[in-house]
Design a protein around this motif. Sequence first.
Motif, PDB file in Angstrom:
ATOM      1  N   LYS A   1      44.745  39.793  46.340  1.00 58.37           N
ATOM      2  CA  LYS A   1      43.478  40.820  46.369  1.00 58.37           C
ATOM      3  C   LYS A   1      44.275  42.185  45.664  1.00 58.37           C
ATOM      4  O   LYS A   1      43.526  42.701  44.602  1.00 58.37           O
ATOM      5  CB  LYS A   1      43.194  41.273  47.528  1.00 58.37           C
TER       6      LYS A   1
ATOM      7  N   SER B   1      43.856  37.011  37.217  1.00 59.46           N
ATOM      8  CA  SER B   1      42.614  37.115  36.910  1.00 59.46           C
ATOM      9  C   SER B   1      41.657  36.738  38.195  1.00 59.46           C
ATOM     10  O   SER B   1      42.341  36.123  39.092  1.00 59.46           O
ATOM     11  CB  SER B   1      42.195  36.155  35.781  1.00 59.46           C
ATOM     12  N   GLU B   2      40.441  36.787  38.135  1.00 59.64           N
ATOM     13  CA  GLU B   2      39.513  36.616  39.220  1.00 59.64           C
ATOM     14  C   GLU B   2      39.647  34.738  39.657  1.00 59.64           C
ATOM     15  O   GLU B   2      39.497  34.645  40.711  1.00 59.64           O
ATOM     16  CB  GLU B   2      37.934  37.088  38.976  1.00 59.64           C
TER      17      GLU B   2
ATOM     18  N   HIS C   1      42.972  34.193  41.083  1.00 60.63           N
ATOM     19  CA  HIS C   1      42.759  34.587  42.539  1.00 60.63           C
ATOM     20  C   HIS C   1      42.162  33.495  43.565  1.00 60.63           C
ATOM     21  O   HIS C   1      42.502  33.142  44.357  1.00 60.63           O
ATOM     22  CB  HIS C   1      42.151  35.945  42.873  1.00 60.63           C
TER      23      HIS C   1
ATOM     24  N   ASP D   1      46.885  41.999  43.688  1.00 57.80           N
ATOM     25  CA  ASP D   1      47.515  41.627  42.369  1.00 57.80           C
ATOM     26  C   ASP D   1      46.115  41.541  41.351  1.00 57.80           C
ATOM     27  O   ASP D   1      46.288  42.016  40.294  1.00 57.80           O
ATOM     28  CB  ASP D   1      47.844  40.360  42.305  1.00 57.80           C
ATOM     29  N   GLU D   2      44.905  41.146  42.043  1.00 61.85           N
ATOM     30  CA  GLU D   2      43.776  41.303  41.260  1.00 61.85           C
ATOM     31  C   GLU D   2      43.408  42.663  40.715  1.00 61.85           C
ATOM     32  O   GLU D   2      42.954  42.966  39.639  1.00 61.85           O
ATOM     33  CB  GLU D   2      42.718  40.502  41.879  1.00 61.85           C
TER      34      GLU D   2
ATOM     35  N   HIS E   1      45.178  44.002  38.050  1.00 62.91           N
ATOM     36  CA  HIS E   1      44.884  43.099  36.764  1.00 62.91           C
ATOM     37  C   HIS E   1      46.238  42.413  36.550  1.00 62.91           C
ATOM     38  O   HIS E   1      46.531  42.319  35.295  1.00 62.91           O
ATOM     39  CB  HIS E   1      44.639  44.253  35.668  1.00 62.91           C
TER      40      HIS E   1
END
Length: 185
Positions: free
Chosen positions: A140, A149-150, A153, A142-143, A146
């Motif tokens: 979470k 990416s989602e 993730h 790291d997302e 940015h």
Amino acid sequence: MPAYDKNDINRRMHGALEVLKHDLAGLRTGRASTALLDPIQVEVYGANMPINQVATVSVPEPRLLTVQVWDRTNIGHVEKAIRNAGIGINPIVDGQLIRLPIPDLTEERRKELAKLASQYAEKARVAVRNVRRDGMDDLKTDEKKHEISEDEHKRLGAEVQKMTDETIKEIDAAAHSKEQEILGK
């Protein structure tokens, strides 16, 4: 630098499994095992030391442990530590050798030990779930930064869940095997 580290999560999950295996090895099943004495600390030379640092522990027969104390002055300390450990074994001192005959387990004691084995397993499961939560939190983070990416993730989250499921399956298998051994099935 991403916060998520797959190797660290895998290492920590397997660490919980190794701790469980060590704990289970210390449970008495009616057969002699040197691991039975691993948790015992002996007060010698003004400090608490593991029994294997003051004596040699061996299994000469399936139902007998022997403890060869290196320093004659520590025999009483080792005997006292074994008596006070609450493992249900009565030490017999024979010179510098302490014999520990392993008695048969009563049905009641077998059930207590099986319950203890399942408690150890639950503790390991909780530890693995905590590692999983940490991994998911790292993803979470790291997302949000940015760095992934989602989609990545979600993919890595599924990977963490898969590692969790596999480790918990191993924990369940180890606990079940030990419970069967304890109950004599």
